[in-house]
Design an enzyme around this catalytic site. Structure first.
Site, PDB file in Angstrom:
ATOM      1  N   CYS A  54      19.476  44.400  12.889  1.00 27.83           N
ATOM      2  CA  CYS A  54      19.502  43.898  11.513  1.00 27.83           C
ATOM      3  C   CYS A  54      20.952  43.624  11.106  1.00 27.83           C
ATOM      4  O   CYS A  54      21.800  44.501  11.233  1.00 27.83           O
ATOM      5  CB  CYS A  54      18.864  44.930  10.581  1.00 27.83           C
ATOM      6  SG  CYS A  54      19.111  44.544   8.847  1.00 27.83           S
ATOM      7  N   TYR A  93      -7.102   1.961   6.217  1.00 31.92           N
ATOM      8  CA  TYR A  93      -6.276   0.808   5.844  1.00 31.92           C
ATOM      9  C   TYR A  93      -6.008  -0.193   6.961  1.00 31.92           C
ATOM     10  O   TYR A  93      -5.288  -1.155   6.753  1.00 31.92           O
ATOM     11  CB  TYR A  93      -4.942   1.283   5.281  1.00 31.92           C
ATOM     12  CG  TYR A  93      -4.234   2.308   6.162  1.00 31.92           C
ATOM     13  CD1 TYR A  93      -3.754   1.968   7.418  1.00 31.92           C
ATOM     14  CD2 TYR A  93      -4.064   3.617   5.727  1.00 31.92           C
ATOM     15  CE1 TYR A  93      -3.126   2.894   8.227  1.00 31.92           C
ATOM     16  CE2 TYR A  93      -3.435   4.557   6.530  1.00 31.92           C
ATOM     17  CZ  TYR A  93      -2.964   4.195   7.771  1.00 31.92           C
ATOM     18  OH  TYR A  93      -2.356   5.114   8.576  1.00 31.92           O
ATOM     19  N   CYS A 151      13.361  44.011  10.055  1.00 27.04           N
ATOM     20  CA  CYS A 151      14.157  45.237  10.089  1.00 27.04           C
ATOM     21  C   CYS A 151      13.223  46.351   9.634  1.00 27.04           C
ATOM     22  O   CYS A 151      12.666  46.280   8.535  1.00 27.04           O
ATOM     23  CB  CYS A 151      15.339  45.114   9.134  1.00 27.04           C
ATOM     24  SG  CYS A 151      16.092  46.711   8.791  1.00 27.04           S
ATOM     25  N   GLU A 198       0.854  -1.196   0.000  1.00 26.75           N
ATOM     26  CA  GLU A 198       0.000   0.000   0.000  1.00 26.75           C
ATOM     27  C   GLU A 198       0.881   1.233   0.000  1.00 26.75           C
ATOM     28  O   GLU A 198       2.007   1.182   0.496  1.00 26.75           O
ATOM     29  CB  GLU A 198      -0.851   0.036   1.284  1.00 26.75           C
ATOM     30  CG  GLU A 198      -1.833  -1.080   1.388  1.00 26.75           C
ATOM     31  CD  GLU A 198      -2.460  -1.128   2.783  1.00 26.75           C
ATOM     32  OE1 GLU A 198      -2.427  -0.135   3.526  1.00 26.75           O
ATOM     33  OE2 GLU A 198      -2.976  -2.202   3.122  1.00 26.75           O
ATOM     34  N   CYS A 244      21.935  46.486   8.333  1.00 26.31           N
ATOM     35  CA  CYS A 244      22.065  47.921   8.596  1.00 26.31           C
ATOM     36  C   CYS A 244      22.194  48.251  10.076  1.00 26.31           C
ATOM     37  O   CYS A 244      22.419  49.402  10.436  1.00 26.31           O
ATOM     38  CB  CYS A 244      20.880  48.670   8.004  1.00 26.31           C
ATOM     39  SG  CYS A 244      19.334  48.297   8.843  1.00 26.31           S
ATOM     40  N   ASP A 289       1.259  10.327   3.536  1.00 28.23           N
ATOM     41  CA  ASP A 289       1.927  11.223   4.473  1.00 28.23           C
ATOM     42  C   ASP A 289       0.904  12.168   5.098  1.00 28.23           C
ATOM     43  O   ASP A 289       0.712  13.287   4.649  1.00 28.23           O
ATOM     44  CB  ASP A 289       3.018  12.007   3.736  1.00 28.23           C
ATOM     45  CG  ASP A 289       3.982  12.654   4.705  1.00 28.23           C
ATOM     46  OD1 ASP A 289       3.922  12.335   5.908  1.00 28.23           O
ATOM     47  OD2 ASP A 289       4.798  13.485   4.264  1.00 28.23           O
ATOM     48  N   CYS A 303      17.385  50.223   4.532  1.00 30.85           N
ATOM     49  CA  CYS A 303      18.299  49.096   4.753  1.00 30.85           C
ATOM     50  C   CYS A 303      18.846  48.589   3.409  1.00 30.85           C
ATOM     51  O   CYS A 303      18.075  48.249   2.509  1.00 30.85           O
ATOM     52  CB  CYS A 303      17.562  47.974   5.477  1.00 30.85           C
ATOM     53  SG  CYS A 303      18.519  46.460   5.583  1.00 30.85           S
TER      54      CYS A 303
HETATM   55  S1  IVH Z   1      -0.365   0.399   8.639  1.00 32.04           S
HETATM   56  C1  IVH Z   1       0.820  -1.425  12.725  1.00 32.04           C
HETATM   57  N1  IVH Z   1      -0.752   1.469   6.286  1.00 32.04           N
HETATM   58  O1  IVH Z   1       2.545   5.149   8.729  1.00 32.04           O
HETATM   59  C2  IVH Z   1       0.907  -0.680  11.460  1.00 32.04           C
HETATM   60  N2  IVH Z   1       0.230   2.808   7.986  1.00 32.04           N
HETATM   61  O2  IVH Z   1       4.993   4.310  10.228  1.00 32.04           O
HETATM   62  C3  IVH Z   1      -0.229   0.230  11.251  1.00 32.04           C
HETATM   63  N3  IVH Z   1       0.683   5.119   7.284  1.00 32.04           N
HETATM   64  O3  IVH Z   1       1.327   5.416  11.979  1.00 32.04           O
HETATM   65  C4  IVH Z   1      -0.019   1.141  10.150  1.00 32.04           C
HETATM   66  N4  IVH Z   1      -0.077   4.911   5.228  1.00 32.04           N
HETATM   67  O4  IVH Z   1       0.269   6.896  10.193  1.00 32.04           O
HETATM   68  C5  IVH Z   1      -0.289   1.657   7.534  1.00 32.04           C
HETATM   69  N5  IVH Z   1      -1.191   2.298   4.162  1.00 32.04           N
HETATM   70  C6  IVH Z   1      -0.739   2.481   5.398  1.00 32.04           C
HETATM   71  C7  IVH Z   1      -0.220   3.715   5.827  1.00 32.04           C
HETATM   72  C8  IVH Z   1       0.261   3.841   7.127  1.00 32.04           C
HETATM   73  C9  IVH Z   1       0.459   5.741   6.121  1.00 32.04           C
HETATM   74  C10 IVH Z   1       1.302   5.726   8.472  1.00 32.04           C
HETATM   75  C11 IVH Z   1       0.507   5.577   9.731  1.00 32.04           C
HETATM   76  C12 IVH Z   1       1.413   4.876  10.713  1.00 32.04           C
HETATM   77  C13 IVH Z   1       2.745   5.101  10.119  1.00 32.04           C
HETATM   78  C14 IVH Z   1       3.676   3.967  10.466  1.00 32.04           C
END
Ligand code: IVH
Length: 732
Positions: free
Chosen positions: A466, A283, A484, A132, A469, A136, A489
């Site tokens: 600054c 997920y 500043c 997966e 200046c 972020d 300046c």
């Molecule tokens: S699984 C026990 N799946 O990554 C594992 N985490 O470094 C549960 N994250 O805290 C997480 N995408 O915030 C999982 N497809 C994904 C994810 C994912 C982002 C983040 C999540 C987690 C961190 C782990």
């Protein structure tokens, strides 16, 4: 129907809903939920935006008329309610773990080897993995009881987070009700991106624990109680929109979409969260009663059926080679996604095998690993900290780093943003730090590796004077930035000249950093107007300046006298005015003189110009020093041209728009002018060639035609969002 008696005079608030109204409210809610499900979970919308809006409108007015029909989980109640003063603790019933990292194919192979050893699996044994994308954003834990969303919280320390249910309710992608699954023949699982396709079970993917299953827990179609986990994030598009807005209002912008999502999710006032369009992918599962998932792939499929949004870019991989291929593939493609990912999460598919593997520690499971793309973040050392003065006088601390390779370039400097940020991250000279590059943004220091401290690190504090200046700096109330205040300046002046000559503004080729420094340091150029009185002899005195370059610079300066008005406005360096607002002002006022004469009220009345920006423009023109510069510019023969209809960006190049119905925020001609300014065409009738139909209220036959022809239909809001993306930033 509403009824009344003599004893109980009827006011609109106590109107009683009859069965008919009740039924209609339920019907409309169902339609909205279905539309949300199709749109968010299935990626296959059936309703046009206009039709969806109409349903929402109908529901809102019914609920207004019959308040007793209003329920907390109504789709209308997701715009945020009253502000909370503090978040309450949100304990996770099953801890939210984090993941160990892998940085290379070797790391992934080593991880799989360990798995095999642990379960005594020989090389002949196939292990299935689900790959997966690692979104972020921020992980959240959502509680659903009998299919109803009851509460949700942040991850916190993994054991307890903060309750943010009201904010989560504002995320339209998050269903407040799970759709019960239809009974399915056992053992049918979907292929990647496909609905249910039969799949060879693999060694560990066999249905398990049949005997301990409660008598058909799936009968109800949803679990009795479940912790559903996922990631809340912000798309690039929304990030750009929010930052452009913040910038126009003079607020502090977010450094990256993740911060923006975090800031939005932790708003005390849910109505503020509602204004930021957050998104979510689900997920994982925590505690679960009354349901049994066979595997991660089964979980994702079931989530999708329940109407939960899952990321479409998943793959069931037969063995570690296929996993590595997936990671490499997305390494090349991740830039194409409309949101940020920071890697791939690889999970053992079978839940039976997951249980057998268990955890490494209380921190991370053995059955999953995060593959991180290399070098978007690296460690290096802060050798010293410089303070730069910007054109608005803002003092920005910049870390000088031991040079390192990061995403294909050598980085030797990274921004520390401001003093508050330095304090928050506790960055000291001599520290080992993690730096990162996110997209096109200049590298920034993410965090300090405190474990690497020796005790010799030196704390840094911002200068009180600054560095250019020597004027005592000021820190305006409520701002993080130190400035500043000296308008004379030299460094500020140099930066202003550089900005004036930059591509965003007058685009005077040949006037780069070095030339601007020499021009201002020598005292020849005290303000941007002085550029127009430069002679070749003066230029020839400079380092590395030949006849050819001097001639070119002078002819470019000459050519800039007839620049488009919006570029001159942008080049003046008025605070809060970026490229886009400059275009708006140029189109509205037509000449510099008219803009200069406008009162703050008139300015604030211009569409897309906020009160703060209006006041900043007024303050700029009221300043005698600026008046002098403008007079000098005029005397030098600068005559900007107002190309109101000429394209000023190519954002909508080759796109044609048709507007229909009543627009609320824009007049029809304003909207058409915006399209033209961005290089697009505005047309009166819908055809196959139409790129978008923007439908306001009471759109009629054009809307029907667009729908028949499959022309995408935008709401006014969506159209504005598209145009907002064309905005680029000005310095603070
Ligand atoms: S699984 C026990 N799946 O990554 C594992 N985490 O470094 C549960 N994250 O805290 C997480 N995408 O915030 C999982 N497809 C994904 C994810 C994912 C982002 C983040 C999540 C987690 C961190 C782990």
């Amino acid at each position: 129907m509403p009824t009344t008696t003599d004893e109980e005079p009827l006011s609109p608030e106590v109107a009683r809903a009859g069965a008919q109204e009740q039924q209609r409210v339920e019907e409309v809610r169902q339609q909205i939920r279905r539309a949300n499900y199709l749109y968010y979970a299935q990626d296959a919308p059936e309703l046009s935006d206009a039709a969806y809006d109409a349903l929402m409108q109908e529901l809102r007015s019914l609920e207004e008329q019959y308040p007793e029909l209003l329920t907390a989980d109504s789709p209308t109640q997701r715009v945020g309610t009253d502000a909370v003063t503090a978040f309450t603790p949100y304990p996770h019933r099953v801890p939210m773990l984090s993941l160990d990292n892998a940085f290379s194919a070797e790391d992934l192979r080593a991880w799989e080897e360990k798995l095999r050893r642990q379960v005594g699996a020989g090389p002949e044994m196939r292990i299935e993995y689900v790959c997966e994308l690692k979104i972020d954003g921020l992980s959240v834990n959502l509680n659903y009881e009998n299919g109803r969303f009851v509460a949700g919280g942040t991850r916190g320390d993994g054991l307890t987070g903060e309750e943010i249910s009201l904010n989560l309710r504002t995320i339209s992608a998050l269903p407040m009700h799970l759709r019960p699954t239809a009974p399915k023949p056992a053992g049918s699982l979907p292929e990647e991106g496909e609905p249910a396709l039969s799949l060879s079970a693999g060694l560990f993917a066999e249905p398990i624990e049949k005997e301990v299953r409660p008598a058909s827990p799936e009968a109800a179609g949803v679990p009795a109680r479940i912790e559903i986990r996922g990631e809340v994030f912000m798309s690039h598009r929304e990030f750009a929109r929010i930052n452009a807005k913040l910038e126009e209002q003079g607020g502090k912008t977010f450094a990256n979409p993740r911060n923006a999502a975090a800031g939005s999710l932790r708003q005390k006032d849910p109505s503020q969260t509602a204004k930021r369009r957050l998104d979510v992918f689900l997920y994982a599962v925590g505690e679960c009663e009354g349901w049994m998932f066979q595997s991660q792939f089964d979980l994702l499929r079931t989530y999708r059926e329940w109407g939960l949004r899952t990321n479409p870019n998943v793959r069931l991989c037969d063995g570690i080679d296929a996993v590595i291929a997936f990671c490499e593939e997305w390494g090349g493609k991740k830039g194409e996604l409309p949101y940020d990912i920071d890697g791939v999460v690889v999970k053992v598919n079978s839940f039976a095998l997951q249980r057998e593997l268990g955890r490494v520690s209380s921190r991370a499971p053995r059955w999953a690993i995060a593959y991180k793309y290399p070098a978007l973040q690296v460690r290096t050392k802060v050798e010293s900290i410089d303070v730069q003065v910007g054109r608005t006088g803002a003092l920005t601390p910049v870390a000088n780093l031991t040079p390192v390779a990061l995403a294909g370039v050598v980085v030797a400097r990274a921004t520390l943003h401001n003093e508050d940020e330095i304090r928050r991250k506790d960055v000291r000279i001599g520290d080992t730090v993690v730096i990162q590059r996110a997209g096109e943004v200049i590298p920034e220091v993410v965090e300090v590796v405190t474990a690497a401290r020796t005790g010799d690190e030196i704390k840094f504090s911002m200068p009180t004077e600054c560095p250019s200046c020597g004027s005592p700096v000021v820190k305006p109330e409520g701002e993080a930035v130190v400035r500043c205040p000296n308008e004379e300046c030299p460094k500020k002046n140099q930066e202003r000249v550089k900005y004036f000559a930059s591509r965003t503004a007058l685009d005077i080729e040949g006037l780069g950093e070095k030339q601007c420094e020499q021009l201002t340091q020598s005292g020849l150029v005290r303000d941007v107007a002085d550029l127009y009185t430069l002679t070749k002899e003066q230029l020839l005195d400079f380092d590395r300046m030949g006849d050819k370059l001097a001639t070119k610079i002078l002819s470019n300066i000459e050519a800039s006298k007839t620049c488009p008005l919006n570029r001159l406005i942008a080049g003046l360096g008025i605070r809060h005015i970026g490229e886009h607002s400059a275009e708006v002002l140029a189109a509205h006022f037509g000449t510099l003189e008219r803009l200069q004469a406008a009162t703050a009220d008139e300015l604030a009345g211009v569409f897309e110009i906020g009160r703060r920006t209006a006041e900043s423009i007024r303050a700029f023109f009221d300043e005698p020093r600026n008046q002098l510069t403008l007079a000098k510019i005029h005397d030098a023969g600068v005559r900007p041209v107002a190309h109101i209809d000429a394209p000023q960006s190519d954002r909508f190049a080759a796109k044609s728009f048709v507007f229909t119905g009543t627009l609320v925020r824009l007049k029809r001609d304003e909207a058409e002018a915006m399209v033209k300014r961005m290089g697009g065409r505005a047309s009166g009738s819908v055809s196959k060639q139409t790129s978008y139909l923007v439908a306001g209220d009471e759109a009629g036959s054009k809307l029907t035609k667009a729908q028949q022809l499959g022309v995408p239909v935008l709401t006014e809001e969506e159209f504005l969002q598209m145009t907002a993306e064309a905005e680029t930033k000005s310095e603070d």
